[in-house]
Each structure stands twice: as C-alpha cells, then as structure tokens.
Design a protein around this motif. Structure first.
Motif, mmCIF file in Angstrom:
data_model
loop_
_atom_site.group_PDB
_atom_site.id
_atom_site.type_symbol
_atom_site.label_atom_id
_atom_site.label_comp_id
_atom_site.label_asym_id
_atom_site.label_seq_id
_atom_site.Cartn_x
_atom_site.Cartn_y
_atom_site.Cartn_z
ATOM 1 N N TYR A 1 0.815 -1.216 0.000
ATOM 2 C CA TYR A 1 0.000 0.000 0.000
ATOM 3 C C TYR A 1 0.849 1.268 0.000
ATOM 4 N N PRO A 2 0.572 2.187 -0.931
ATOM 5 C CA PRO A 2 1.358 3.422 -0.966
ATOM 6 C C PRO A 2 0.788 4.492 -0.038
ATOM 7 N N GLY A 3 0.469 4.118 1.194
ATOM 8 C CA GLY A 3 -0.102 5.066 2.153
ATOM 9 C C GLY A 3 0.064 4.511 3.553
ATOM 10 N N LYS A 4 -0.580 5.209 4.503
ATOM 11 C CA LYS A 4 -0.392 4.829 5.905
ATOM 12 C C LYS A 4 -1.458 3.829 6.352
ATOM 13 N N CYS A 5 -1.050 2.824 7.119
ATOM 14 C CA CYS A 5 -1.984 1.873 7.708
ATOM 15 C C CYS A 5 -1.891 2.012 9.222
ATOM 16 N N ARG A 6 -3.045 2.092 9.850
ATOM 17 C CA ARG A 6 -3.057 2.263 11.313
ATOM 18 C C ARG A 6 -3.698 1.031 11.950
ATOM 19 N N PHE A 7 -3.027 0.493 12.968
ATOM 20 C CA PHE A 7 -3.553 -0.681 13.662
ATOM 21 C C PHE A 7 -3.919 -0.297 15.083
ATOM 22 N N THR A 8 -5.141 -0.664 15.476
ATOM 23 C CA THR A 8 -5.613 -0.229 16.793
ATOM 24 C C THR A 8 -5.151 -1.175 17.889
ATOM 25 N N ASN A 9 -4.718 -2.379 17.516
ATOM 26 C CA ASN A 9 -4.471 -3.368 18.577
ATOM 27 C C ASN A 9 -3.368 -4.366 18.232
ATOM 28 N N LEU A 10 -2.242 -3.903 17.732
ATOM 29 C CA LEU A 10 -1.153 -4.862 17.475
ATOM 30 C C LEU A 10 -0.745 -5.491 18.809
ATOM 31 N N PRO A 11 -0.543 -6.812 18.842
ATOM 32 C CA PRO A 11 -0.182 -7.429 20.124
ATOM 33 C C PRO A 11 1.257 -7.093 20.525
ATOM 34 N N GLU A 12 1.489 -7.004 21.833
ATOM 35 C CA GLU A 12 2.843 -6.678 22.320
ATOM 36 C C GLU A 12 3.671 -7.951 22.389
ATOM 37 N N LEU A 13 4.266 -8.287 21.270
ATOM 38 C CA LEU A 13 4.996 -9.554 21.165
ATOM 39 C C LEU A 13 6.337 -9.308 20.503
ATOM 40 N N SER A 14 7.311 -10.140 20.852
ATOM 41 C CA SER A 14 8.621 -9.937 20.232
ATOM 42 C C SER A 14 8.556 -10.232 18.722
ATOM 43 N N ASP A 15 7.713 -11.184 18.310
ATOM 44 C CA ASP A 15 7.604 -11.472 16.868
ATOM 45 C C ASP A 15 7.086 -10.248 16.094
ATOM 46 N N ILE A 16 6.228 -9.481 16.723
ATOM 47 C CA ILE A 16 5.669 -8.301 16.043
ATOM 48 C C ILE A 16 6.739 -7.215 15.953
ATOM 49 N N ASN A 17 7.471 -6.990 17.055
ATOM 50 C CA ASN A 17 8.563 -5.993 17.027
ATOM 51 C C ASN A 17 9.559 -6.363 15.962
ATOM 52 N N PHE A 18 9.793 -7.647 15.881
ATOM 53 C CA PHE A 18 10.778 -8.122 14.967
ATOM 54 C C PHE A 18 10.336 -7.912 13.500
#
Ligand code: UD1
Length: 417
Positions: free
Chosen positions: A35-52
């Motif tokens: 996507y050539p724009g911004k995506c906003r997530f309201t609830n990404l889980p706090e996980l090391s896999d996500i940070n990674f």
C-alpha cells in the motif's frame, strides 16, 4: 535470561482478555508493503515477533511508529539473512514486494525446531503467476516483468503459502484463483485488510480464493485503519489452563466460532463450557476423560493447540492419543513434560498419553512457542514450584503472559536475570 516461577496447584478464577492474533498480525503487517499510504492498527499485540517484523519493514524503508506503518516509499527489496533467520514468517514479505515492485530478494528461511518447513509451495505459486525465481547464495531472488493472474492449485493448504500468494496476486494482471487454499480465520482477516486497501479478494475462509488484480496507478493512499482479530490459540491456552486445574475462568476477546473443534473436543472430554459469541466461560468440570485427537488444517484441530491439550490429557481419566499431521517434529514438549511426571510415549507422529499422572513441579526448558505453553499449564497443575526457563519462546506469542495469568489467580512470577 528471565524465567517463570509457577507455584501449583493453582485455582483459577476471574476474567482474561486475549490479545490480537500474532498469526493474523504478521501477514497483515506484510500486506502493508502493498500500500502506498499509511496503515493504522488499533491493537497490534505486544509480542517480540511483532517488534521483529516491524524491524524488517523498517529495513525495507517503511516508516513505522505508534501502531502505524507507512510503506509509501520503499528503498530496499531485500530481507537479510540476519532478520529472516530469527523468524520464518519473514518470508511473507516476498509476495507483496514482488507484486508491487516486481522484484524481491529474501533470505531463504532455514528449518526450525518443529520441522524443516520448506517454502516450495510459496515459490511454485509465484512462478505460476509469471515470476522468475532463483535460489542464489541462500537467498530467494524473485523478479518479473509483470505478474499475470493464474489458477494455482496448492498441493497442501499451507497457511503461509496461501497468504503469500494472495499478496503476490494483488497487482497481477487479471484474476488469480487459489484452490485448496488454507481456510484459517487469520486468512480471512488478511483478506479483509486487503479489501480495505482497495484490493478485490473473495472466498477467503473457503478453499477457493479469487483475487482480481489492480494496477499500482489506481491505488489511493488514504489512511486505512484495521483492528486485528483476537488470538484463538491464546484463548485455547487459557481455557485449557482452567480445565487442567479444575477451576474456572472467563476468556474474552476472540470469536468462539474460530475454536469450534477445540471446544467440541473439550466438551466431549467432559468440560463444562458456557460458549458465547466472543467469550468462553469455563465452569468447574471435575476430572475430564481422555480422548483421541488428530491435528489437521482448519477447521480441523489446530497443531498450535496440540501441546496444550497434551498437558491436559495427562491428568484425565483414561489414556489419550494425539496424531500430529502438520509438522514432523512437534513433540518436543514430551521430554520436558516427563520431568513433571507425565507418562507419554511417542511413535513417529503419534503420542500416547497415560492419564491420571500425578504431577510434581520441576525445572523445565521451553523449546518452541506452543511447547512452552504446555509447560506453563502443566506447572499450574503440578505440586510445588516449577521454574520455566528460556521463556523468550513465550514472549514471541503470548502478550503479558505472567500478568494475565496473575489476574486469573495463578501463582506466577517472572524473575528477571
Ligand atoms: C502457520 C502458523 C503456525 C501454524 C501453521 C499451521 C503463522 C505465522 N504461523 O505456519 O503457527 O502452526 O500455520 O497451522 O501463521 N509446507 C511445505 N511447503 C511450503 C509450505 C509449507 O511443505 O511451501 C509444509 C510445512 O513444512 C508444514 C506444513 O506444510 O509441515 C504446514 O505449514 P504452513 O501451513 O505453511 O504453516 P506456516 O504458514 O509456516
């Protein structure tokens, strides 16, 4: 390295809300590359896999801050070995990069603890769409002049391949049909997100998914917001936690229909469950009865809940059996469970679990994400204080595990070292 101390036997009570699904978040984060724009997530889980995964997106040039990803300007089409080797799901950047930029170079993920996990189904599907794929010096090099929609019949309903191919087809010319597609709820969530981005994806959740390709020029760049579905596997883990300790808990924040077969299995074992649309309440159920389970692609019994169920089976009346059909080496929790008093024999892909084991606390070691969850559950039922080591595996997929279990009255401490 931090470890967990769990003093059992615990009596659970109270309510816990599961976080959003790791396995839905990862492909959805990959899809932001389309996507050539911004995506906003309201609830990404706090996980090391996500940070990674966010680090990977940043390494490609995406701007990621406070739950948003903006991939409007991507500077690199290469996902390095150093990043990919830490998490196999990184290979999910291949499809969107190839689709939007017509090139991608992604380190070939190696095997992992639970199996060799090749990506041949991902790659042959992309070839069907017209990609040239070479493996050079440990990297997948994919390129194309253009991708053209095609009918792709998967030899096995691989979750990752279905997701990667849905994203690869996004900018292909014409229609792509993915047959024998995986049907997991996480795939439906990816399709819903792609639809919000402006793509046409139909049939997700069934075994035939149809994607009508768009051209890059027709895309808008208006900010898109998405809420990720609740984590059905985290929910299953807490539900089994209440059952293994013969106590109660209310588990909220996920669609109970996504756990149909798990809940049916537990009920057939004698579990007293009050099932609502977005929650399950576990009532005191006494000692459950053993059963036989075979893991299978959705809507079959999820391999990701197999280890947790095995922990429960060890305290049931009568013997049980689990056949693991998805991964070839997913019984690594067995020797660790044995340290707590379980009696389990493994023969190839089948585990035979003796019931009514009397569980005693022990120091144990996590080997992979779901195996670790089984150890936590066993420790909650075992007499004494168990020390659970190598909990970085748990941090990959269970957000705030110790805090959530504490709120359910579990005697658990995360000890910093
Ligand atoms: C996803 C989940 C994982 C879950 C698994 C099965 C994510 C991030 N991970 O993993 O938690 O346990 O689904 O439900 O969503 N295979 C091949 N060739 C391929 C692809 C897969 O042989 O190209 C094999 C794998 O080695 C494995 C089986 O197919 O034995 C299932 O793999 P797949 O469904 O692709 O799982 P993942 O997407 O890796």
């Amino acid at each position: 390295m931090d470890y967990l101390d769990i003093q059992g036997p615990c009596a659970l009570k109270g309510t816990v809300k599961v976080s959003s699904s790791k396995n839905a978040s990862l492909p959805i984060l990959a899809a932001t590359l389309l996507y050539p724009g911004k995506c906003r997530f309201t609830n990404l889980p706090e996980l090391s896999d996500i940070n990674f995964f966010i680090q990977i997106l940043q390494s490609l040039g995406a701007t990621c801050e406070e739950g948003t990803v903006d991939a409007s300007s991507i500077e690199s089409y290469q996902a390095d070995y150093d990043l990919v080797r830490k998490m196999r799901a990184s290979v999910l950047v291949l499809g969107p990069l190839l689709s939007r930029f017509k090139q991608a170079r992604v380190s070939l993920p190696g095997g992992c603890a639970i199996g060799s996990r090749p990506v041949d189904i991902h790659l042959s599907g992309m070839e069907k769409l017209g990609a040239n794929i070479k493996i050079e010096a440990g990297y997948i090099e994919a390129s194309c002049e253009k991708l053209v929609g095609a009918k792709i019949v998967l030899p096995f309903p691989s979750v990752g391949a279905t997701e990667n191919l849905m994203m690869a087809a996004a900018y292909a010319e014409g229609e792509t049909i993915i047959d024998n597609a995986a049907r997991e709820p996480e795939i439906e969530d990816l399709a819903n997100f792609m639809t919000k981005l402006g793509f046409s994806v139909e049939g997700a959740g069934t075994s035939t998914i149809v994607i009508k390709g768009r051209s890059v020029e027709e895309m808008s760049s208006i900010e898109v917001t998405h809420e990720i579905i609740g984590d059905r596997i985290e929910a299953a883990t807490y539900i089994i936690g209440a059952l293994i300790t013969n106590s109660t808990a209310r588990v909220e924040g996920f669609k109970s229909v996504h756990l149909d077969i798990v809940l049916d299995t537990l009920k057939s074992m004698g579990a007293q469950l009050l099932i609502e649309e977005d929650a399950v309440e576990v009532r005191p159920s006494g000692q459950l009865s053993g059963t036989r389970v075979e893991t299978a692609p959705y809507p079959g019994f999820p391999t990701d809940a197999q280890a947790q169920l095995m922990a429960l089976m060890g305290v049931c009346k009568g013997d049980s059996q689990i056949s693991e059909h998805i991964f070839e080496n997913r019984f690594m929790h067995v020797p660790e469970l044995a340290r707590m008093g379980y009696d389990i024999k493994v023969d190839g892909r089948v585990a035979y679990i003796k019931g009514e084991s009397s569980l005693k606390a022990a120091p144990v070691m996590c080997t992979d994400l779901r195996a670790s969850a089984a150890l936590v559950l066993a420790a909650m039922a075992a007499e004494g204080t168990s020390q659970i080591n190598r909990i970085y595996h748990l941090d990959r997929g269970y957000a705030k595990l110790a805090d959530k279990l504490k709120s359910l009255n579990v005697n658990i401490e995360r000890v910093k070292q």
